[in-house]
Scaffold this motif. Structure first.
Motif, PDB file in Angstrom:
ATOM      1  N   PHE A   1     -14.814  -1.086   0.097  1.00  0.00           N
ATOM      2  CA  PHE A   1     -13.780  -1.859  -0.588  1.00  0.00           C
ATOM      3  C   PHE A   1     -14.367  -2.670  -1.738  1.00  0.00           C
ATOM      4  CE2 PHE A   1     -11.257  -1.391   3.480  1.00  0.00           C
ATOM      5  CZ  PHE A   1     -10.303  -0.568   2.906  1.00  0.00           C
TER       6      PHE A   1
ATOM      7  N   ALA B   1     -13.304  -2.529  -5.721  1.00  0.00           N
ATOM      8  CA  ALA B   1     -12.715  -3.760  -6.247  1.00  0.00           C
ATOM      9  C   ALA B   1     -13.124  -4.044  -7.681  1.00  0.00           C
ATOM     10  CB  ALA B   1     -13.083  -4.941  -5.351  1.00  0.00           C
TER      11      ALA B   1
ATOM     12  N   ARG C   1     -13.741   1.914 -10.504  1.00  0.00           N
ATOM     13  CA  ARG C   1     -12.595   2.786 -10.252  1.00  0.00           C
ATOM     14  C   ARG C   1     -12.454   3.802 -11.375  1.00  0.00           C
ATOM     15  NH1 ARG C   1     -10.094  -1.965  -8.815  1.00  0.00           N
ATOM     16  NH2 ARG C   1      -8.790  -1.927 -10.669  1.00  0.00           N
TER      17      ARG C   1
ATOM     18  N   SER D   1     -13.270  12.263 -10.214  1.00  0.00           N
ATOM     19  CA  SER D   1     -12.299  13.026  -9.430  1.00  0.00           C
ATOM     20  C   SER D   1     -11.729  14.166 -10.263  1.00  0.00           C
ATOM     21  CB  SER D   1     -11.182  12.123  -8.918  1.00  0.00           C
ATOM     22  OG  SER D   1     -10.373  11.693  -9.989  1.00  0.00           O
TER      23      SER D   1
ATOM     24  N   LEU E   1     -13.937   7.455   0.687  1.00  0.00           N
ATOM     25  CA  LEU E   1     -12.480   7.497   0.565  1.00  0.00           C
ATOM     26  C   LEU E   1     -11.837   7.647   1.940  1.00  0.00           C
ATOM     27  CD1 LEU E   1     -11.976   9.797  -2.578  1.00  0.00           C
ATOM     28  CD2 LEU E   1     -11.602   7.355  -2.407  1.00  0.00           C
TER      29      LEU E   1
ATOM     30  N   LEU F   1      -6.924   1.738   6.402  1.00  0.00           N
ATOM     31  CA  LEU F   1      -5.577   1.408   5.944  1.00  0.00           C
ATOM     32  C   LEU F   1      -4.535   2.033   6.855  1.00  0.00           C
ATOM     33  CD1 LEU F   1      -6.564  -0.023   3.500  1.00  0.00           C
ATOM     34  CD2 LEU F   1      -5.451   1.661   2.036  1.00  0.00           C
TER      35      LEU F   1
ATOM     36  N   ARG G   1      -1.721   0.107   9.224  1.00  0.00           N
ATOM     37  CA  ARG G   1      -0.351   0.396   8.881  1.00  0.00           C
ATOM     38  C   ARG G   1       0.418   0.921  10.082  1.00  0.00           C
ATOM     39  NH1 ARG G   1       1.852   0.791   4.178  1.00  0.00           N
ATOM     40  NH2 ARG G   1       3.988   1.572   4.164  1.00  0.00           N
TER      41      ARG G   1
ATOM     42  N   ALA H   1      -4.194  -2.285 -12.795  1.00  0.00           N
ATOM     43  CA  ALA H   1      -5.618  -2.444 -12.552  1.00  0.00           C
ATOM     44  C   ALA H   1      -5.888  -3.797 -11.914  1.00  0.00           C
ATOM     45  CB  ALA H   1      -6.397  -2.299 -13.850  1.00  0.00           C
ATOM     46  N   GLN H   2      -5.209  -4.821 -12.428  1.00  0.00           N
ATOM     47  CA  GLN H   2      -5.418  -6.157 -11.874  1.00  0.00           C
ATOM     48  C   GLN H   2      -4.930  -6.232 -10.433  1.00  0.00           C
ATOM     49  OE1 GLN H   2      -4.222  -8.737 -15.293  1.00  0.00           O
ATOM     50  NE2 GLN H   2      -4.852 -10.372 -13.890  1.00  0.00           N
TER      51      GLN H   2
ATOM     52  N   LEU I   1      -4.824  -3.787  -8.349  1.00  0.00           N
ATOM     53  CA  LEU I   1      -5.795  -3.073  -7.518  1.00  0.00           C
ATOM     54  C   LEU I   1      -7.055  -3.913  -7.328  1.00  0.00           C
ATOM     55  CD1 LEU I   1      -5.306   0.505  -8.931  1.00  0.00           C
ATOM     56  CD2 LEU I   1      -4.769  -0.283  -6.614  1.00  0.00           C
ATOM     57  N   ASP I   2      -7.495  -4.591  -8.403  1.00  0.00           N
ATOM     58  CA  ASP I   2      -8.623  -5.516  -8.271  1.00  0.00           C
ATOM     59  C   ASP I   2      -8.368  -6.468  -7.111  1.00  0.00           C
ATOM     60  OD1 ASP I   2     -10.161  -4.563 -10.292  1.00  0.00           O
ATOM     61  OD2 ASP I   2      -9.758  -6.185 -11.699  1.00  0.00           O
TER      62      ASP I   2
ATOM     63  N   PHE J   1      -8.194  -4.640  -3.478  1.00  0.00           N
ATOM     64  CA  PHE J   1      -9.466  -4.166  -2.942  1.00  0.00           C
ATOM     65  C   PHE J   1     -10.431  -5.325  -2.715  1.00  0.00           C
ATOM     66  CE2 PHE J   1      -8.241   0.097  -4.771  1.00  0.00           C
ATOM     67  CZ  PHE J   1      -8.081   0.701  -3.532  1.00  0.00           C
ATOM     68  N   ARG J   2     -10.382  -6.296  -3.611  1.00  0.00           N
ATOM     69  CA  ARG J   2     -11.219  -7.483  -3.423  1.00  0.00           C
ATOM     70  C   ARG J   2     -10.842  -8.177  -2.124  1.00  0.00           C
ATOM     71  NH1 ARG J   2     -14.522 -10.998  -4.512  1.00  0.00           N
ATOM     72  NH2 ARG J   2     -15.635  -9.435  -5.709  1.00  0.00           N
TER      73      ARG J   2
ATOM     74  N   LEU K   1      -9.619  -6.829   0.484  1.00  0.00           N
ATOM     75  CA  LEU K   1     -10.017  -6.010   1.635  1.00  0.00           C
ATOM     76  C   LEU K   1     -11.529  -5.970   1.815  1.00  0.00           C
ATOM     77  CD1 LEU K   1      -7.550  -3.012   1.192  1.00  0.00           C
ATOM     78  CD2 LEU K   1      -7.461  -4.812   2.922  1.00  0.00           C
TER      79      LEU K   1
ATOM     80  N   LEU L   1      -0.918  -2.884   0.755  1.00  0.00           N
ATOM     81  CA  LEU L   1      -1.399  -1.701   1.460  1.00  0.00           C
ATOM     82  C   LEU L   1      -0.919  -0.431   0.754  1.00  0.00           C
ATOM     83  CD1 LEU L   1      -0.855  -2.696   5.217  1.00  0.00           C
ATOM     84  CD2 LEU L   1      -3.016  -2.456   4.008  1.00  0.00           C
ATOM     85  N   ASP L   2       0.335  -0.456   0.300  1.00  0.00           N
ATOM     86  CA  ASP L   2       0.875   0.703  -0.404  1.00  0.00           C
ATOM     87  C   ASP L   2       0.078   0.995  -1.673  1.00  0.00           C
ATOM     88  OD1 ASP L   2       2.772   1.001   1.491  1.00  0.00           O
ATOM     89  OD2 ASP L   2       4.410   0.124   0.346  1.00  0.00           O
TER      90      ASP L   2
ATOM     91  N   ALA M   1      -2.947   0.246  -2.477  1.00  0.00           N
ATOM     92  CA  ALA M   1      -4.273   0.772  -2.157  1.00  0.00           C
ATOM     93  C   ALA M   1      -4.150   2.229  -1.713  1.00  0.00           C
ATOM     94  CB  ALA M   1      -4.918  -0.057  -1.061  1.00  0.00           C
ATOM     95  N   ARG M   2      -3.233   2.463  -0.799  1.00  0.00           N
ATOM     96  CA  ARG M   2      -3.075   3.806  -0.255  1.00  0.00           C
ATOM     97  C   ARG M   2      -2.709   4.798  -1.356  1.00  0.00           C
ATOM     98  NH1 ARG M   2       1.510   4.727   1.543  1.00  0.00           N
ATOM     99  NH2 ARG M   2       1.948   5.333   3.677  1.00  0.00           N
TER     100      ARG M   2
ATOM    101  N   TRP N   1      -3.304   4.626  -4.620  1.00  0.00           N
ATOM    102  CA  TRP N   1      -4.416   4.905  -5.538  1.00  0.00           C
ATOM    103  C   TRP N   1      -5.393   5.882  -4.895  1.00  0.00           C
ATOM    104  CZ3 TRP N   1      -9.679   4.644  -6.015  1.00  0.00           C
ATOM    105  CH2 TRP N   1     -10.179   4.755  -7.320  1.00  0.00           C
ATOM    106  N   LEU N   2      -5.766   5.570  -3.665  1.00  0.00           N
ATOM    107  CA  LEU N   2      -6.675   6.452  -2.943  1.00  0.00           C
ATOM    108  C   LEU N   2      -6.116   7.872  -2.892  1.00  0.00           C
ATOM    109  CD1 LEU N   2      -8.551   4.226  -2.185  1.00  0.00           C
ATOM    110  CD2 LEU N   2      -8.083   4.622   0.220  1.00  0.00           C
TER     111      LEU N   2
ATOM    112  N   ARG O   1      -6.350   9.819  -6.379  1.00  0.00           N
ATOM    113  CA  ARG O   1      -7.710  10.316  -6.711  1.00  0.00           C
ATOM    114  C   ARG O   1      -8.044  11.481  -5.812  1.00  0.00           C
ATOM    115  NH1 ARG O   1      -6.557   7.831 -10.945  1.00  0.00           N
ATOM    116  NH2 ARG O   1      -4.999   6.579  -9.879  1.00  0.00           N
TER     117      ARG O   1
END
Lengths: 124, 124
Positions: free
Chosen positions: A17, A21, A26, A33, A84, A91, A95, B10-11, B13-14, B17-18, B20, B84-85, B87-88, B90-91, B94
């Motif tokens: 994480f 972050a 990213r 990717s 990943l 997560l 959830r 981006a912010q 997500l920053d 993730f930060r 988490l 959570l959404d 993050a999920r 974005w993951l 990719r």
DNA sequence: ATGATACTTAAGTGACGGCTTGACTATCGT
DNA sequence: ACGATAGTCAAGCCGTCACTTAAGTATCAT
């Protein structure tokens, strides 16, 4: 021993994480990717030094998000799935817990509603 | 305008993730995914000050992972899905890109194999 | 062999993160 | 009204982070 596993897991998640972050990291994952790249290719769109990119790569590798091999004088980097996966799994687990709880809550509320309906019918 | 969106994204997500990337904050999410809790209830198992927990909560709220309301003198916290959404999602994106690329690579390799087979047959 | 390329490493810098203490406010139970 | 409870705010401490510059090393092209 279970605790040991949890600790290792926790550290792994810390690394994953933390790696995610940062917008530049990213962006690196983003680019990778779409296909492998050398260190300089990764540096170009970011507008930072090669040295900075190398440091980002260390963080990403520690998080299990990127792997790289050096052949000749160029290091080629590509995505690794394990990081990943770890992130996605964590997560997903939280959830699931959380949604299950909401479901139960929903059931309880529905039951209460039913009780009220029955009560009303009885009172008619 | 698109760029603006990307920056905001981006912010966000920053922040997610930060948030988490810290074991104590993940422990808070862990507890909250099993049900709401007050600030002191969150502090107890962590072995840190109330003040520290409040600071963690600020980070978690900024990441859209937790919400809380104060009624009387007790603040009750619960999980928020939006972080959570984010993050999920974005993951997932990719991962999709990356897997699609691996598929294409697989196809290319399979085609090359086929070419060789055809060639061999022609040569027989 | 020489210059250019592609990193690599070390040291330094300013900013930020997690935590504590201590003083403070608001609310609850009696 | 009173003490106990629950949380809040501000300051400070120390370690970590992202980045830079500067000085290396190894490899490739000619």
């Amino acid at each position: 021993m279970v605790k040991q596993m949890l600790n290792q897991n926790a550290q792994q998640l810390d690394h994953v994480f933390r790696a995610l972050a940062d917008a530049n990291r990213r962006a690196i994952i983003d680019q990778l990717s779409r296909g492998p790249a050398s260190v300089s290719e990764l540096a170009r769109p970011l507008g930072v030094t090669l040295a900075a990119v190398v440091q980002h790569l260390q963080v990403l590798e520690q998080g299990g998000l990127v792997r790289s091999e050096k052949v000749g004088r160029v290091r080629t980097c590509h995505i690794e799935s394990s990081g990943l996966d770890a992130a996605r799994d964590w997560l997903g687990e939280r959830r699931a817990l959380w949604e299950r709880r909401l479901d139960r809550l929903g059931e309880v509320l529905a039951e209460q509603k039913q009780e009220k309906v029955k009560k009303r019918k009885r009172d008619e």
